[in-house]
Design an enzyme around this catalytic site. Structure first.
Site, PDB file in Angstrom:
ATOM      1  N   ARG A  89       0.861  -1.187   0.000  1.00  0.00           N
ATOM      2  CA  ARG A  89       0.000   0.000   0.000  1.00  0.00           C
ATOM      3  C   ARG A  89       0.898   1.239   0.000  1.00  0.00           C
ATOM      4  NH1 ARG A  89      -2.951   3.029   4.691  1.00  0.00           N
ATOM      5  NH2 ARG A  89      -4.049   4.545   3.419  1.00  0.00           N
ATOM      6  N   HIS A 133      -2.956  10.965   0.780  1.00  0.00           N
ATOM      7  CA  HIS A 133      -2.432  10.736   2.130  1.00  0.00           C
ATOM      8  C   HIS A 133      -1.804  12.055   2.582  1.00  0.00           C
ATOM      9  CE1 HIS A 133      -1.091   7.284   4.965  1.00  0.00           C
ATOM     10  NE2 HIS A 133      -0.811   8.414   5.586  1.00  0.00           N
ATOM     11  N   GLU A 176      -7.548   8.472   6.389  1.00  0.00           N
ATOM     12  CA  GLU A 176      -7.800   9.100   7.689  1.00  0.00           C
ATOM     13  C   GLU A 176      -8.237  10.570   7.615  1.00  0.00           C
ATOM     14  OE1 GLU A 176      -4.775   8.621  10.629  1.00  0.00           O
ATOM     15  OE2 GLU A 176      -4.693   6.450  10.439  1.00  0.00           O
ATOM     16  N   ASN A 304      -7.797   1.718   9.865  1.00  0.00           N
ATOM     17  CA  ASN A 304      -6.511   1.911  10.544  1.00  0.00           C
ATOM     18  C   ASN A 304      -6.787   1.891  12.034  1.00  0.00           C
ATOM     19  OD1 ASN A 304      -5.392   2.319   8.038  1.00  0.00           O
ATOM     20  ND2 ASN A 304      -4.744   4.433   8.402  1.00  0.00           N
ATOM     21  N   TYR A 306      -4.754   2.122  15.821  1.00  0.00           N
ATOM     22  CA  TYR A 306      -3.523   2.247  16.619  1.00  0.00           C
ATOM     23  C   TYR A 306      -3.770   2.108  18.115  1.00  0.00           C
ATOM     24  CZ  TYR A 306      -0.934   3.324  12.431  1.00  0.00           C
ATOM     25  OH  TYR A 306      -0.352   3.206  11.197  1.00  0.00           O
ATOM     26  N   GLU A 377      -3.727  -0.197   8.038  1.00  0.00           N
ATOM     27  CA  GLU A 377      -2.520   0.164   8.802  1.00  0.00           C
ATOM     28  C   GLU A 377      -2.606  -0.373  10.214  1.00  0.00           C
ATOM     29  OE1 GLU A 377      -1.448   4.337   9.119  1.00  0.00           O
ATOM     30  OE2 GLU A 377      -1.946   4.626   6.990  1.00  0.00           O
TER      31      GLU A 377
HETATM   32  C1  FCB Z   1      -1.432   7.069  10.796  1.00  0.00           C
HETATM   33  C2  FCB Z   1      -1.051   7.652   9.459  1.00  0.00           C
HETATM   34  C3  FCB Z   1       0.288   7.185   8.954  1.00  0.00           C
HETATM   35  C4  FCB Z   1       1.306   7.072  10.063  1.00  0.00           C
HETATM   36  C5  FCB Z   1       0.752   6.284  11.235  1.00  0.00           C
HETATM   37  C6  FCB Z   1       1.728   6.084  12.360  1.00  0.00           C
HETATM   38  O1  FCB Z   1      -2.347   7.894  11.415  1.00  0.00           O
HETATM   39  O2  FCB Z   1      -2.024   7.317   8.487  1.00  0.00           O
HETATM   40  O3  FCB Z   1       0.694   8.053   7.931  1.00  0.00           O
HETATM   41  O4  FCB Z   1       1.731   8.320  10.440  1.00  0.00           O
HETATM   42  O5  FCB Z   1      -0.388   6.937  11.710  1.00  0.00           O
END
Ligand code: FCB
Length: 479
Positions: A89, A133, A176, A304, A306, A377
């Site tokens: 990607r 992006h 995002e 995504n 995190y 991600e």
């Molecule tokens: C996400 C972003 C990516 C990277 C990661 C750690 O929010 O999409 O570009 O910075 O975090």
């Protein structure tokens, strides 16, 4: 068995949980890896401008060189082939392909992505391409606060679709939009750096409109690949069960998650509680015509993930997960820490079980409206640990914490979506590691390393980390 054999045996055991056909990939983004910002007819994006303003980026860093991927694309594809990923990607750089954000595409920009795509396909790696992006051309004045930017984006999408539509397997329109709205326009820690707080909401709406127009444009350009969007989801909970904490948690859930998921998948904005109707007026007063444009049939949904978010009423510290944000202290709520979880290099809670929760929320919120999902991600930043390998005497980057992170998150996602799991209704198709390479991590500059491959930002040498070897073994060993 020595430590290396043990690690390889663990990788082989882990490989057995990966279902046949499940896509494993790695991700990057143009601005974070390419560098070459003045090469090949590229012009500037808001991020070029932002990184050259003083005090914006940790250590005064900029992405003029970044990982120099623009000049090392052959070497980087060879690394991916060696790793054995199914899919890569990447993002098309808007100011590289359409400098200035209008007019026809730039031949040299096309040549760069032609080469990337042709090399990927020759290596048997399936391309997933993101159209946006975060690198909005500076010429688009007002950027995403200006509704016209959505139209410009649709035009760019059509032209990119016409040129590359024969080779891209999966298209992500926007990456995002929540982060762009919140960090870029509301809190000012990302480009363009305004601190509009709730007045940033139009920047979210216009990106969503741009997404809808881009889906229409890609379909009009008859691209052969699947089309989706990538939203970042963070399961939100209230710090306590007081009405105030609950109300602000619901508000945060709207501006971070629901406004983007609901609009793209359900064609409506979430119901806005009375007390926030003024702050979120653009969502309350949205026209049905705009919602119809945003609500395009999608072939997949990109998630995504995190970390989760815990919200409490009252002002708190001005530090956000992505950097110091003085504007945060003007809000009537704050983010609470997660002392029960270990923290990543960034200070983010390492909470794999919440990836399962995020998937379960998608299932319960969107039901039949949810297309197949790719985790577009997931990954972790860690400080470098350089070790000498006892067997070979060769220096290597020891990042066993990344192996633990990736295996725990993949396991959480796969078990949540397996029969009997909390998200069993989700058709989960793949997982992309953020990131292939250490790169320019936005406001954090080069301080946060997310790569499977280490990049020495002085020599630009690439060194595969221990996690790269682990993933390669997993990919080889799966059925
Ligand atoms: C996400 C972003 C990516 C990277 C990661 C750690 O929010 O999409 O570009 O910075 O975090």
């Amino acid at each position: 068995m020595n430590a290396r054999d043990d690690a390889m045996a663990e990788a082989e055991a882990f490989a057995t949980i990966i279902p046949p056909g499940f896509v494993i990939g790695a991700a990057t983004a143009a601005f974070q890896v390419e560098g070459g910002v003045h090469d090949g007819g590229r012009e500037l994006s808001v991020w070029d401008e932002f990184t050259h303003q003083s005090g914006r980026i940790l250590g005064g860093a900029n992405a003029d060189v970044a990982a120099d991927h623009f000049h090392r694309v052959g070497e980087d594809v060879a690394l991916m082939a060696d790793l054995g990923i199914d899919s890569y990607r990447f993002s098309f750089g808007w100011p590289r392909l359409q400098p200035g954000g209008s007019g026809s595409l730039n031949r040299e920009g096309i040549a760069f992505y032609d080469r990337l795509l042709d090399e990927l396909l020759a290596a048997g790696i399936s391309p997933m391409a993101t159209l946006f992006h975060w690198d909005t051309p500076v010429e688009l004045r007002g950027s995403w606060l200006n509704r016209d930017t959505a139209g410009r984006f649709g035009d760019y999408a059509y032209q990119v679709g016409e040129v590359f539509g024969d080779r891209v397997d999966r298209w992500v329109t926007i990456n995002e939009p929540a982060t762009v709205m919140l960090n870029g326009y509301a809190l000012g820690i990302h480009a363009p750096g305004t601190t509009l707080l709730f007045d940033a909401v139009p920047a979210g709406h216009h990106q969503l409109l741009g997404h809808g127009l881009a889906v229409q444009a890609l379909r009009a350009a008859s691209v052969r690949g699947e089309i989706g969007v990538t939203n970042v989801h963070s399961p939100v909970s209230a710090a306590t069960s007081t009405d105030e904490d609950e109300a602000y948690a619901a508000l945060f859930d709207i501006v971070h998650n629901r406004m983007f998921g609901d609009a793209t998948l359900l064609g409506r904005y979430p119901t806005i509680p009375e007390e926030f109707a003024v702050a979120l007026r653009p969502l309350v007063e949205v026209s049905p015509e705009d919602l119809a444009i945003i609500h395009q049939p999608l072939d997949f949904y990109g998630l995504n993930y995190y970390f989760p978010t815990r919200i409490a009423a009252g002002t708190g510290s001005s530090s956000s997960p992505d950097g110091e944000a003085p504007a945060l202290s003007a809000l009537p709520f704050h983010l609470e820490p997660w002392p029960e979880f270990a923290r990543t290099g960034f200070g983010w809670p390492n909470a794999p079980e919440f990836l399962g929760v995020a998937l379960a929320e998608l299932a319960s919120r969107y039901g039949e409206a949810l297309p197949p999902v790719y985790i577009t991600e997931g990954g972790v930043s860690l400080p470098d640990t350089v070790l000498l390998d006892a067997d070979t005497g060769v220096a290597r980057i020891a990042d066993s914490a990344r192996i633990d992170y990736l295996s725990a998150h993949l396991e959480s996602a796969l078990s949540a979506t397996a029969p009997g799991g909390a998200a069993s209704a989700v058709d989960l198709r793949g997982y992309y590691v953020w990131s292939l390479l250490d790169n320019f991590e936005w406001a954090a500059g080069y301080s946060q390393r997310f790569g499977l491959v280490h990049v020495n930002f002085t020599t630009l040498d690439r060194t595969p980390k221990q996690s790269f070897g682990w993933l390669r073994r997993v990919l080889e060993a799966r059925s």
